[in-house]
Each structure stands twice: as structure tokens, then as C-alpha cells.
Motif scaffolding. Structure first.
Motif, PDB file in Angstrom:
ATOM      1  N   GLY A  15       4.764  51.826  -0.747  1.00 54.17           N
ATOM      2  CA  GLY A  15       4.702  51.002   0.547  1.00 54.17           C
ATOM      3  C   GLY A  15       5.800  51.150   1.355  1.00 54.17           C
ATOM      4  N   ASP A  16       5.759  50.749   2.188  1.00 53.44           N
ATOM      5  CA  ASP A  16       6.852  50.349   2.680  1.00 53.44           C
ATOM      6  C   ASP A  16       6.413  49.059   4.274  1.00 53.44           C
ATOM      7  OD1 ASP A  16       9.707  51.674   3.856  1.00 53.44           O
ATOM      8  OD2 ASP A  16       8.899  51.178   6.184  1.00 53.44           O
ATOM      9  N   THR A 133      -1.665  47.147 -16.125  1.00 51.55           N
ATOM     10  CA  THR A 133      -1.100  46.934 -14.970  1.00 51.55           C
ATOM     11  C   THR A 133      -0.389  47.502 -14.311  1.00 51.55           C
ATOM     12  OG1 THR A 133      -2.579  44.397 -16.143  1.00 51.55           O
ATOM     13  CG2 THR A 133      -1.586  44.844 -13.390  1.00 51.55           C
ATOM     14  N   PRO A 134      -0.784  48.147 -13.340  1.00 50.96           N
ATOM     15  CA  PRO A 134      -0.282  49.077 -12.779  1.00 50.96           C
ATOM     16  C   PRO A 134       1.160  47.892 -11.888  1.00 50.96           C
ATOM     17  CG  PRO A 134      -1.536  50.448 -12.617  1.00 50.96           C
ATOM     18  CD  PRO A 134      -2.207  48.779 -12.901  1.00 50.96           C
ATOM     19  N   ALA A 135       2.221  48.634 -11.532  1.00 52.86           N
ATOM     20  CA  ALA A 135       3.536  47.553 -10.837  1.00 52.86           C
ATOM     21  C   ALA A 135       3.029  48.426  -9.382  1.00 52.86           C
ATOM     22  CB  ALA A 135       4.937  47.380 -11.081  1.00 52.86           C
ATOM     23  N   GLN A 136       3.387  47.812  -8.752  1.00 48.05           N
ATOM     24  CA  GLN A 136       3.714  48.625  -6.903  1.00 48.05           C
ATOM     25  C   GLN A 136       5.467  48.246  -6.254  1.00 48.05           C
ATOM     26  OE1 GLN A 136       1.135  49.707  -3.211  1.00 48.05           O
ATOM     27  NE2 GLN A 136       2.065  48.031  -2.247  1.00 48.05           N
ATOM     28  N   THR A 137       6.222  49.592  -5.857  1.00 50.21           N
ATOM     29  CA  THR A 137       7.118  49.626  -5.019  1.00 50.21           C
ATOM     30  C   THR A 137       6.584  49.678  -3.545  1.00 50.21           C
ATOM     31  OG1 THR A 137       8.359  50.758  -6.770  1.00 50.21           O
ATOM     32  CG2 THR A 137       9.116  50.836  -5.003  1.00 50.21           C
ATOM     33  N   VAL A 138       7.814  49.348  -3.332  1.00 54.28           N
ATOM     34  CA  VAL A 138       7.667  48.279  -1.833  1.00 54.28           C
ATOM     35  C   VAL A 138       9.053  48.784  -1.217  1.00 54.28           C
ATOM     36  CG1 VAL A 138       7.628  46.600   0.282  1.00 54.28           C
ATOM     37  CG2 VAL A 138       6.415  46.523  -1.809  1.00 54.28           C
ATOM     38  N   THR A 139       9.216  49.607  -0.465  1.00 55.73           N
ATOM     39  CA  THR A 139      10.506  50.229   0.427  1.00 55.73           C
ATOM     40  C   THR A 139      10.873  49.340   1.997  1.00 55.73           C
ATOM     41  OG1 THR A 139       9.587  51.394   1.599  1.00 55.73           O
ATOM     42  CG2 THR A 139      10.539  52.220  -0.310  1.00 55.73           C
ATOM     43  N   PHE A 140      12.176  48.701   1.887  1.00 60.83           N
ATOM     44  CA  PHE A 140      12.593  47.688   2.721  1.00 60.83           C
ATOM     45  C   PHE A 140      13.434  48.601   3.576  1.00 60.83           C
ATOM     46  CE2 PHE A 140      14.382  45.704  -0.403  1.00 60.83           C
ATOM     47  CZ  PHE A 140      15.004  44.491   0.121  1.00 60.83           C
ATOM     48  N   SER A 153      18.810  43.167   2.095  1.00 62.75           N
ATOM     49  CA  SER A 153      18.882  44.566   1.060  1.00 62.75           C
ATOM     50  C   SER A 153      20.558  44.125   0.629  1.00 62.75           C
ATOM     51  CB  SER A 153      19.657  45.575   2.711  1.00 62.75           C
ATOM     52  OG  SER A 153      18.901  45.516   3.365  1.00 62.75           O
ATOM     53  N   GLN A 154      21.384  42.882   0.711  1.00 67.05           N
ATOM     54  CA  GLN A 154      22.187  42.907   0.110  1.00 67.05           C
ATOM     55  C   GLN A 154      21.807  42.308  -1.220  1.00 67.05           C
ATOM     56  OE1 GLN A 154      25.858  40.932   1.030  1.00 67.05           O
ATOM     57  NE2 GLN A 154      25.331  41.482   3.084  1.00 67.05           N
ATOM     58  N   VAL A 155      20.507  41.915  -1.958  1.00 74.52           N
ATOM     59  CA  VAL A 155      20.620  42.411  -3.415  1.00 74.52           C
ATOM     60  C   VAL A 155      20.250  43.231  -3.987  1.00 74.52           C
ATOM     61  CG1 VAL A 155      18.159  40.825  -5.244  1.00 74.52           C
ATOM     62  CG2 VAL A 155      18.993  40.172  -2.846  1.00 74.52           C
ATOM     63  N   GLY A 156      19.981  44.255  -3.114  1.00 69.90           N
ATOM     64  CA  GLY A 156      19.635  45.259  -4.371  1.00 69.90           C
ATOM     65  C   GLY A 156      18.261  45.148  -4.498  1.00 69.90           C
ATOM     66  N   PRO A 157      17.560  46.322  -5.586  1.00 68.11           N
ATOM     67  CA  PRO A 157      16.301  46.896  -6.264  1.00 68.11           C
ATOM     68  C   PRO A 157      16.366  45.601  -7.266  1.00 68.11           C
ATOM     69  CG  PRO A 157      18.007  49.140  -6.005  1.00 68.11           C
ATOM     70  CD  PRO A 157      18.992  47.551  -5.801  1.00 68.11           C
ATOM     71  N   PHE A 158      14.935  45.825  -6.797  1.00 66.97           N
ATOM     72  CA  PHE A 158      14.695  44.168  -8.167  1.00 66.97           C
ATOM     73  C   PHE A 158      13.160  44.511  -8.083  1.00 66.97           C
ATOM     74  CE2 PHE A 158      14.312  42.340  -3.649  1.00 66.97           C
ATOM     75  CZ  PHE A 158      13.277  41.286  -3.247  1.00 66.97           C
ATOM     76  N   TYR A 159      12.590  43.780  -8.909  1.00 66.82           N
ATOM     77  CA  TYR A 159      12.069  43.101  -9.719  1.00 66.82           C
ATOM     78  C   TYR A 159      11.606  42.174  -9.907  1.00 66.82           C
ATOM     79  CZ  TYR A 159       7.129  42.978 -12.464  1.00 66.82           C
ATOM     80  OH  TYR A 159       5.925  42.193 -13.189  1.00 66.82           O
ATOM     81  N   CYS A 160      10.233  41.118  -9.119  1.00 63.24           N
ATOM     82  CA  CYS A 160       9.287  39.964  -9.496  1.00 63.24           C
ATOM     83  C   CYS A 160       8.378  39.876  -9.928  1.00 63.24           C
ATOM     84  CB  CYS A 160       9.510  40.123  -7.636  1.00 63.24           C
ATOM     85  SG  CYS A 160       8.296  37.989  -6.945  1.00 63.24           S
ATOM     86  N   PRO A 161       8.760  39.186 -10.975  1.00 63.12           N
ATOM     87  CA  PRO A 161       7.644  38.668 -11.590  1.00 63.12           C
ATOM     88  C   PRO A 161       6.097  37.878 -11.212  1.00 63.12           C
ATOM     89  CG  PRO A 161       9.808  37.285 -12.353  1.00 63.12           C
ATOM     90  CD  PRO A 161       9.714  38.611 -11.196  1.00 63.12           C
ATOM     91  N   GLN A 165       5.661  43.601  -8.504  1.00 64.15           N
ATOM     92  CA  GLN A 165       6.287  44.105  -7.638  1.00 64.15           C
ATOM     93  C   GLN A 165       7.855  44.332  -7.624  1.00 64.15           C
ATOM     94  OE1 GLN A 165       3.051  44.515  -4.342  1.00 64.15           O
ATOM     95  NE2 GLN A 165       4.524  43.259  -3.257  1.00 64.15           N
ATOM     96  N   ILE A 166       7.572  45.671  -6.692  1.00 69.64           N
ATOM     97  CA  ILE A 166       9.472  45.844  -7.472  1.00 69.64           C
ATOM     98  C   ILE A 166      10.184  46.560  -5.406  1.00 69.64           C
ATOM     99  CG2 ILE A 166      11.112  48.381  -7.685  1.00 69.64           C
ATOM    100  CD1 ILE A 166       8.692  48.570 -10.135  1.00 69.64           C
ATOM    101  N   TYR A 167      10.891  46.074  -5.811  1.00 65.62           N
ATOM    102  CA  TYR A 167      11.469  46.077  -4.113  1.00 65.62           C
ATOM    103  C   TYR A 167      13.181  47.162  -4.397  1.00 65.62           C
ATOM    104  CZ  TYR A 167       8.186  42.652  -3.421  1.00 65.62           C
ATOM    105  OH  TYR A 167       6.955  41.745  -2.729  1.00 65.62           O
ATOM    106  N   LEU A 168      12.677  47.726  -3.243  1.00 65.15           N
ATOM    107  CA  LEU A 168      13.831  48.927  -3.261  1.00 65.15           C
ATOM    108  C   LEU A 168      14.363  48.949  -1.148  1.00 65.15           C
ATOM    109  CD1 LEU A 168      15.962  51.260  -5.103  1.00 65.15           C
ATOM    110  CD2 LEU A 168      13.792  52.023  -3.811  1.00 65.15           C
TER     111      LEU A 168
END
Length: 313
Positions: A15-16, A133-140, A153-161, A165-168
């Protein structure tokens, strides 16, 4: 990289969130060491990449700061207060088939995530792990609120336990990985990163993150965690090569290896103008990251990717 044009990719969980996320209530703030800011030069690059792919709310930045380790994830790896998006949203609304993925980078992302979920839903329980348990990716873009706090944005791609969710921020690849760190780029770079981040989700479900005690140094637990996520990325890549959804060639594998090399701690230290200092490593050297990706690709098992039991990394 090509996708089967007839494949149904609607199952990809992405999702975005748009842009400009501010500090939200609850959650935890991610401290960015050194106060990174846009246009911060090579020092900002170090901060970005130290966070890039660590994705586990563990220490890894410079300046003595660490990310919070109390993430709200219980001993079974289940998250509290998940923040998943209900719908794909407009950005991904037209991503339905492999033909769409061949024409549109957003749809390609959705197809890759669908492939990752399919692979781990089968491989994880088959190899002695829990049901996925599926993870969802969130673009931003700009900033985003997460279960681990607000990130830019400066954090870069990351996973939050904490919210699983994965953030990108998709500008990372051209702006940082290629433009500032000198990676060669290519259409398989982002899939490698997504596979690595999904690997952190697998570690979360397996309880591996709870084994991390030391956060810096060439043999640290943090480095072992990151190399294992690279190994898991290699496992999925081997599956993707043989799947009915994705067609890969040697050039794609080379792009993944180049990306692993580009974000090696020694490479980043050299790019910053510093000498190589293994005691400051949080992710592993370029050679280690490439090698463990290869272990996963060639051997394809969780056992082979057990970096925590490895006598040498």
C-alpha cells in the motif's frame, strides 16, 4: 527480470502512505544519529545506509545512538497495534497481472512481494518454522508514521517488527544506492532489498531477533542478523529463478550481488573517506554480504543460513 504476463499478482500486499508523515501518537521514535538531513553529504549517506536493511529496531547508527529494542513484539513474534493499510490505494489499483508488472515498476514491486509471500508461506513451515504471518510493504515519500516511530526518507528501506511492516521510499535506489554510493543499479536491485527486508520479517517470526545482544563489531549479533537476512534473500532468489511467475538471468543475480557489495560496511566506510574499521560494523563487509547471499541461493535452507552458529562469517 520478466514476469509471466498471465500471472495474477493481486495477492501482493503493498500500500502507499503518500508523503509527509509527522510524529504520530504512540509507537516509538527512531533516533537518527547525527541529525541527518537532506543534502547532508557523505555523513548523511553513512547514516542512511547504517539504517538501510537493518530494519529490526536494533542499534546501528553512528554517534553512539541506538534504535529502541523494546518493540512491542511478543515471544512468538506477534505484533501489537498493527498499522496495515486496508487497500492498495490508487498507486497499485491497476496492478493485476504479470503483464502490468512488465510495464510498471509499481506493479513489479507488487509481483515481487506476492512471490515472496508465496515462497515463505510454503518454505517456512516446511523447514520447521511457524505458519507465515504475512508482512505488508508500505511505500511513502518524505516521511511516514510506523509502529517504531516516525521515519523520514533518509532512514532508507526498513522493517519494523512492532507492526510487522516493511517501509520503502522508492527514491532511495536512484538517489543513494546508485547516485551517492555508486551501485550499478538495475531492475533486480529493489527485489533484492525487499527480499532482505522480508527476511527480517522471517527472523521476527522465528524469534531470531531476540538473540541479538551485541550491536557492533565484525562478529556481533547485529552483523549475524543482517548476513542471515541476505542469506534469506538468496533463498527466495533461487526460488524466483525456478518459479512460474518470474524469469531471472545471470544479470539479475549480478545486480543483487552488486547491491550487497555496495552496502557493505567496509565499502561505506571507504566512501565516507574513513579507514576501514571492523569494530564499527553493523551489517558486515561487502564480501560477507555477497557470500551469504550466495549461501542462500546455492543451498536454499534455513539451516544453511544459520549465521548465529557459524564460527566464521
Amino acid at each position: 527480470m520478466r514476469f509471466n504476463p498471465k500471472a495474477d499478482i493481486r495477492g501482493g500486499r503493498v500500500g502507499d502512505a503518500g508523503g509527509g508523515g509527522g510524529m504520530g501518537g504512540g509507537g516509538m521514535r527512531i533516533p537518527i544519529p547525527g541529525g541527518a538531513r537532506a543534502g547532508g553529504g557523505i555523513g548523511g549517506i553513512i547514516i542512511i545506509v547504517l539504517f538501510f536493511v537493518i530494519s529490526s529496531c536494533l542499534g546501528g547508527g553512528g554517534g553512539g545512538s541506538t534504535l529502541p529494542t523494546d518493540t512491542g513484539v511478543d515471544s512468538q513474534g506477534q505484533a501489537g497495534n498493527p498499522q496495515g493499510l486496508d487497500e492498495d490505494g490508487e498507486r497499485y489499483a491497476n496492478c493485476k497481472t504479470g503483464a502490468d508488472a512488465n510495464k510498471d515498476v509499481d506493479c513489479a514491486r507488487k509481483a515481487v512481494l506476492f512471490s515472496l509471500e508465496q515462497y515463505w508461506a510454503k518454505a517456512l513451515p516446511e523447514q520447521g518454522g511457524p505458519e507465515l504471518t504475512p508482512a505488508q510493504t508500505v511505500t511513502f515519500s518524505g516521511g511516514v508514521d510506523t509502529g517504531c516511530g516516525q521515519a523520514t526518507s533518509q532512514v532508507g528501506p526498513f522493517y519494523c517488527p512492532a507492526d510487522q511492516q516493511i517501509y520503502l521510499d522508492t527514491t532511495f535506489f536512484a538517489d543513494v544506492l546508485e547516485g551517492q554510493l555508486g551501485g550499478q543499479g538495475g531492475d533486480f536491485v529493489e527485489p533484492y532489498v525487499l527480499a532482505h527486508e522480508f527476511g527480517h520479517h522471517i527472523q521476527n517470526l522465528l524469534g531470531t531477533m531476540g538473540q541479538v545482544r551485541t550491536q557492533k563489531g565484525p562478529d556481533s549479533d547485529a552483523v549475524r542478523l543482517e548476513l542471515q537476512a541476505d542469506c534469506y534473500a538468496g533463498m527466495w532468489t533461487r526460488h524466483a529463478s525456478d518459479s512460474d511467475l518470474i524469469t531471472l538471468d545471470q544479470g539479475d543475480i549480478d545486480e543483487a550481488l552488486d547491491s550487497a557489495k555496495t552496502v557493505g560496511d567496509d565499502r561505506i566506510q571507504q566512501k565516507s573517506g574513513q579507514g576501514v574499521d571492523p569494530e564499527g560494523w553493523t551489517h558486515g563487509s561487502s564480501e560477507q554480504r555477497q557470500r551469504w547471499f550466495g549461501v542462500g541461493y546455492n543451498e536454499g535452507t534455513l539451516q544453511a543460513c544459520d549465521t548465529f552458529s557459524a564460527s566464521e562469517l
